[in-house]
Design a protein around this motif. Sequence first.
Motif, PDB file in Angstrom:
ATOM      1  N   TYR A 118       0.805  -1.222   0.000  1.00  0.00           N
ATOM      2  CA  TYR A 118       0.000   0.000   0.000  1.00  0.00           C
ATOM      3  C   TYR A 118       0.841   1.277   0.000  1.00  0.00           C
ATOM      4  CZ  TYR A 118      -3.714  -3.203   1.343  1.00  0.00           C
ATOM      5  OH  TYR A 118      -4.608  -4.243   1.378  1.00  0.00           O
ATOM      6  N   TRP A 119       2.159   1.172   0.105  1.00  0.00           N
ATOM      7  CA  TRP A 119       2.984   2.352   0.304  1.00  0.00           C
ATOM      8  C   TRP A 119       2.810   3.389  -0.808  1.00  0.00           C
ATOM      9  CZ3 TRP A 119       8.443   0.339   2.271  1.00  0.00           C
ATOM     10  CH2 TRP A 119       8.254  -0.253   3.518  1.00  0.00           C
ATOM     11  N   GLN A 120       2.664   2.921  -2.048  1.00  0.00           N
ATOM     12  CA  GLN A 120       2.632   3.848  -3.173  1.00  0.00           C
ATOM     13  C   GLN A 120       1.246   4.433  -3.420  1.00  0.00           C
ATOM     14  OE1 GLN A 120       5.414   4.768  -4.650  1.00  0.00           O
ATOM     15  NE2 GLN A 120       6.565   3.388  -3.296  1.00  0.00           N
ATOM     16  N   VAL A 121       0.245   3.940  -2.719  1.00  0.00           N
ATOM     17  CA  VAL A 121      -1.128   4.379  -3.049  1.00  0.00           C
ATOM     18  C   VAL A 121      -1.833   5.065  -1.890  1.00  0.00           C
ATOM     19  CG1 VAL A 121      -1.444   2.655  -4.843  1.00  0.00           C
ATOM     20  CG2 VAL A 121      -2.004   2.063  -2.487  1.00  0.00           C
ATOM     21  N   VAL A 122      -1.159   5.211  -0.753  1.00  0.00           N
ATOM     22  CA  VAL A 122      -1.765   5.932   0.366  1.00  0.00           C
ATOM     23  C   VAL A 122      -1.094   7.295   0.495  1.00  0.00           C
ATOM     24  CG1 VAL A 122      -2.393   3.851   1.614  1.00  0.00           C
ATOM     25  CG2 VAL A 122      -0.176   4.905   2.060  1.00  0.00           C
ATOM     26  N   LYS A 123      -1.785   8.222   1.143  1.00  0.00           N
ATOM     27  CA  LYS A 123      -1.247   9.566   1.312  1.00  0.00           C
ATOM     28  C   LYS A 123      -1.753  10.145   2.631  1.00  0.00           C
ATOM     29  CE  LYS A 123      -5.039  11.488  -1.410  1.00  0.00           C
ATOM     30  NZ  LYS A 123      -5.407  12.253  -2.636  1.00  0.00           N
ATOM     31  N   THR A 124      -1.060  11.173   3.076  1.00  0.00           N
ATOM     32  CA  THR A 124      -1.442  11.842   4.326  1.00  0.00           C
ATOM     33  C   THR A 124      -2.852  12.429   4.218  1.00  0.00           C
ATOM     34  OG1 THR A 124       0.835  12.381   4.880  1.00  0.00           O
ATOM     35  CG2 THR A 124      -0.884  13.751   5.879  1.00  0.00           C
ATOM     36  N   VAL A 125      -3.609  12.292   5.298  1.00  0.00           N
ATOM     37  CA  VAL A 125      -4.973  12.817   5.349  1.00  0.00           C
ATOM     38  C   VAL A 125      -5.141  13.632   6.629  1.00  0.00           C
ATOM     39  CG1 VAL A 125      -7.407  12.219   5.571  1.00  0.00           C
ATOM     40  CG2 VAL A 125      -5.966  10.962   3.973  1.00  0.00           C
ATOM     41  N   LYS A 126      -5.727  14.846   6.490  1.00  0.00           N
ATOM     42  CA  LYS A 126      -6.050  15.677   7.644  1.00  0.00           C
ATOM     43  C   LYS A 126      -7.553  15.927   7.638  1.00  0.00           C
ATOM     44  CE  LYS A 126      -1.632  18.161   7.849  1.00  0.00           C
ATOM     45  NZ  LYS A 126      -0.980  19.497   7.850  1.00  0.00           N
ATOM     46  N   LEU A 127      -8.218  15.570   8.729  1.00  0.00           N
ATOM     47  CA  LEU A 127      -9.664  15.756   8.840  1.00  0.00           C
ATOM     48  C   LEU A 127      -9.962  16.843   9.866  1.00  0.00           C
ATOM     49  CD1 LEU A 127     -10.824  12.020   8.875  1.00  0.00           C
ATOM     50  CD2 LEU A 127     -10.576  13.543   6.914  1.00  0.00           C
ATOM     51  N   LYS A 128     -10.787  17.800   9.467  1.00  0.00           N
ATOM     52  CA  LYS A 128     -11.172  18.876  10.367  1.00  0.00           C
ATOM     53  C   LYS A 128     -12.348  18.438  11.229  1.00  0.00           C
ATOM     54  CE  LYS A 128      -9.662  22.512   7.196  1.00  0.00           C
ATOM     55  NZ  LYS A 128     -10.065  23.735   6.448  1.00  0.00           N
ATOM     56  N   THR A 129     -12.396  18.966  12.451  1.00  0.00           N
ATOM     57  CA  THR A 129     -13.492  18.627  13.366  1.00  0.00           C
ATOM     58  C   THR A 129     -14.469  19.789  13.524  1.00  0.00           C
ATOM     59  OG1 THR A 129     -12.273  19.418  15.310  1.00  0.00           O
ATOM     60  CG2 THR A 129     -11.952  17.110  14.644  1.00  0.00           C
ATOM     61  N   GLY A 130     -14.046  21.011  13.163  1.00  0.00           N
ATOM     62  CA  GLY A 130     -14.908  22.177  13.373  1.00  0.00           C
ATOM     63  C   GLY A 130     -14.902  22.675  14.793  1.00  0.00           C
ATOM     64  N   VAL A 131     -14.106  22.055  15.663  1.00  0.00           N
ATOM     65  CA  VAL A 131     -14.057  22.444  17.079  1.00  0.00           C
ATOM     66  C   VAL A 131     -12.680  23.031  17.367  1.00  0.00           C
ATOM     67  CG1 VAL A 131     -14.173  21.640  19.461  1.00  0.00           C
ATOM     68  CG2 VAL A 131     -15.673  20.637  17.714  1.00  0.00           C
ATOM     69  N   LYS A 132     -12.674  24.204  18.021  1.00  0.00           N
ATOM     70  CA  LYS A 132     -11.416  24.840  18.370  1.00  0.00           C
ATOM     71  C   LYS A 132     -10.970  24.410  19.768  1.00  0.00           C
ATOM     72  CE  LYS A 132     -11.855  28.923  15.434  1.00  0.00           C
ATOM     73  NZ  LYS A 132     -11.833  30.417  15.375  1.00  0.00           N
ATOM     74  N   GLY A 133      -9.666  24.250  19.919  1.00  0.00           N
ATOM     75  CA  GLY A 133      -9.101  23.872  21.200  1.00  0.00           C
ATOM     76  C   GLY A 133      -8.780  25.076  22.054  1.00  0.00           C
ATOM     77  N   ASP A 134      -8.114  24.833  23.207  1.00  0.00           N
ATOM     78  CA  ASP A 134      -7.773  25.923  24.120  1.00  0.00           C
ATOM     79  C   ASP A 134      -6.824  26.927  23.481  1.00  0.00           C
ATOM     80  OD1 ASP A 134      -9.300  24.637  25.972  1.00  0.00           O
ATOM     81  OD2 ASP A 134      -7.618  23.590  26.927  1.00  0.00           O
ATOM     82  N   ASP A 135      -6.045  26.493  22.499  1.00  0.00           N
ATOM     83  CA  ASP A 135      -5.097  27.394  21.853  1.00  0.00           C
ATOM     84  C   ASP A 135      -5.729  28.198  20.728  1.00  0.00           C
ATOM     85  OD1 ASP A 135      -5.545  25.355  20.105  1.00  0.00           O
ATOM     86  OD2 ASP A 135      -3.454  24.730  19.915  1.00  0.00           O
TER      87      ASP A 135
END
Length: 1024
Positions: A121-138
């Motif tokens: 799977y190394w050549q066919v997967v990629k980094t994924v970032k999913l947003k939650t819509g919720v802000k943290g303390d920072d």
Amino acid sequence: MHTTQIQTTTASRLISGLQQIPGNWALTPVTDNKRPYREDWQRETALNRQALIKELQSGKALGYGIRTGEVSGGILAIDADGHAAEALLQKLADGDLPDTVIFSSGKAGRRQLLYFVTEEYWQVVKTVKLKTGVKGDDGKEQLLEFRWNGLQSVLPPSVHPQTGSYHWVRSPIDIEVANCPNWVIELMLNQPVAVPKPQFKSVQTTVSDRPNLSIFLGRDDRDLVEHGTGDGGRNDAAKKLSLNLIATARRLNELGIDYDCDPRTIYDQFCANCTPPLGSDVRSEADGWWKNAEAHAKHPSLDDDKLQGCYIAWLNKQKGIHSQKRLTVQNSIVSTDNSLLSVPPLTMKMIEKQTSESIVSVVSGILAQNSDDVEESFKLDLLRTELVISQRVFDRIVARERVKLYEVLPEDEMRLKSLIEWRNTKIDWGAILPAPLARDLIHDADVLNVDPVVIWQPLLSAVASLAGTTINLDMQSHKIPSVLWTVTVLESGGGKTRADSLVVAPLRKMQADAVQRYKDADSEYKRALKEWERSGCEGLEPEPPALRKYLFEVATIQAVLKRSAENAGYGSLWARDEIAGLFNSLGQFSRGEDESLQILLKLWDAAALCVDRTSITDSYFAERTAVSLTGGIQPAVFRKTFKDADDSNGLQARMLFAVPQRRKQRYVEGFCQLSERLPLLYKWMEELPELNIKISPQAKAYYKKLVEIIGDQIEQTTHAAIRNWMSKLPTQVLRIALIIHLLECFYSPNSRDITTLQKDTLERAVKLAQYYRSAFHVLQEKVSNSDEISSILLQIYDRASQTSDGVSVRDIYRPLDSIKSRAKAAGREASAYTHDLFLKMQQMGYGEIVRKGRSVRFVARKLEDLEKPLTTTDNTDNEEKYISNALESDEIHVSDSHCQLLTVSTDNSVMHVDYGENNVIDQTEIPPLDDSIDLPQVEAVDTVLTKPQQVEENAATPEITKGARVRVYCPGSKRHGLEGIVTRFIYEQGLLKAIVLLENVSASLRIWECFVPGNEGMRLELVS
């Protein structure tokens, strides 16, 4: 605390933390704000640990992160950046989140999980970032990130700017990195880097019977299909995508990979997803690019291996599983005709229905034909091409089958069997020691929960020290001193300290009494000296007293020499709980370690030593020295202490090493019998007069033959350290015999003439020497860096034997560099290679593999379970076939009084203790000799001194002799069935080997070496 001190402490903590991190993880140094600072760190060659440590020691790096993705062997990091991200992770997982390595910064709701992504799977997967819509303390939005190539995750115990440091929740030592769940692979296959709202309906990427053509496109092309592009870039994107679509479809047809959805349909979707849609503003613009593509398309965006990987990923997705099983073929038939390989052509539809066993079987069959390199490579390459399998996957299959077939050869199995038998050698104490002493030794060992040899080692040296140079064995040409150096090789906590205390405690009491006598005598001397001076020095000057030294513990070599000179021939014991401390002290107050070591080596020979200093009053002469040594050492410390593996200075050769069987921890109540017996024995030894003990004529003839046998063994031994040790063995046997003789005289004063050492005593010393010989051989294997496969297998068995739960793959390959180097040479990962060896050990009957989920452990069989199957294998029984007895054996019956009555004279009293039972020694290993009989020449003997024997001249077995015509039996070998002449015999690794000159064969194959008598896998057959 100063800044430099803080940095030093932090660096030390970080360097120590590296011990918990697998060596194949690529790490990059980071600052205290969690950021890497090395230029182009995402693409540079992975730093080795030494380079990383230098970065940490410089103070610039305050932590390190794992570079995720391919560079770390397929490690994926899932970063849940807060409570909302964790909730999203749980929702996506729906309970499918395997237990794995986890770490955290310590902030609420923050953690990272590591998973293993298999190579397909190394050549066919990629980094994924999913947003939650919720802000943290920072104030930042909480993200759920699936990190792959080009990213890093900071590992414990790195510095964190807010919480202080990262910490492990489940460290790599606690648990192995789990396989990545299937839903994560699907997410990383299908999700873009961001999650936009699609404007048009996307082409489906999963179909029940065929994969969609779009999954075979590169990442950039897939993004174009799904989301199109903006005005200004549409024409270039259309040209690129149309060429790739046509080329990809064409190549898939050539490979026989069936797919769904034609290239034009996917191209039209791209056009519709563009902003504005391509062709909506300029009539027929989209068609224009498509018409040109057919003529100009050449190569798809992905190569064949990556296309295959995409197909495998799609197949596993349809099955709803994620595993490391490789795509395989069933019922593939390989036929060899005139060295040609014929494999039926296969389509991907056929492959989908097949299983892995057939490919493995075909590959194994090709390798077993033992063709030359070119022919074998041709067959394997043709098979891979016909099957359309990824080169990487196919190479792994081939490498694994090579290991199965050729990594452990028949001679390796034979040698391993010998090593394990030597490892499991036990001393028959009743056949060596007087019965009362044997019973006390075994009883006290049970009380102390140790192997009896742990007590025997210091006892042997202690008795030798009390005999000193006042009691010698007179061999006419020279005298054998009573000096023995014993070392017990045992892990910490094995009970050696308790055993030493039992043996040495009476000597400490004797030393305390001697110190008090010295103080009283010194006071009297000082008084007499003053009177002599007042009298005008008339008469003889009073002589100063000398301190009788029974025991050295913490001492310098110079102090030992000085006290030995003052003791005038009396012996002493240098006892160190950790013998490494003794050697570390050498050179502390002298010109150097080498000089002190040379002085120490002379002490083993009880040599006279003249020590001259600048001041004549500080100079002295030790006419006779007799310093025995005893101590313990941990296996891991052995090679650090005995640095020279070849033992060129002979230090190891002077030692009698014991490798005890470790006992399980348990609490035992009881009283040690030797605590009462040893003070009586030591007092009796102390009161013996100066003696020169002679050796009986029968014992001398026996010893003469023993020296010849050992000499033959030395000539056949190639291991330098073992050769050196064997050269000292004849003298060691006599020294051991002298101590056993003194013990026999103590326990049976009426039946033993103390002035004469008999042959049966010498025989018992040989029995003990057999154990020391076995122990030394196994010790060299266990502490060496040898990459001999039999040595590696022995270490697997030895480590597995130390725990009822066995050992994991990681327990074996992480500390053994030899396994890593052999795995690399075999084209296997260290973990997979170790698992292959586990399978081989199980096949040979030395244990079994226990699986629990992904965990694989090898559990060694117990000694009692091994005895029966091992005696039916090819080594032990067969050795007796090729080494015939030199002389007929007889039984040795020790007189009834030998072990019945303990009579000890102390002051004017006599103590009688009845221990009952006669003691009959088993049939002796070395038969008695008759001086009047001419002895036949000895050509070869068993290397381990077990049943020292001879062979008929020019003979290896009753069937095969030097000059005999033989036929090779070794299925799969090019030499199988060939005939030749036995030219000579040699010993190798403790086993006899015949050298055969073959006929009617090329020069490169003419010499054949075969262990005799061999086994079902390889042997020589006599040609009548």
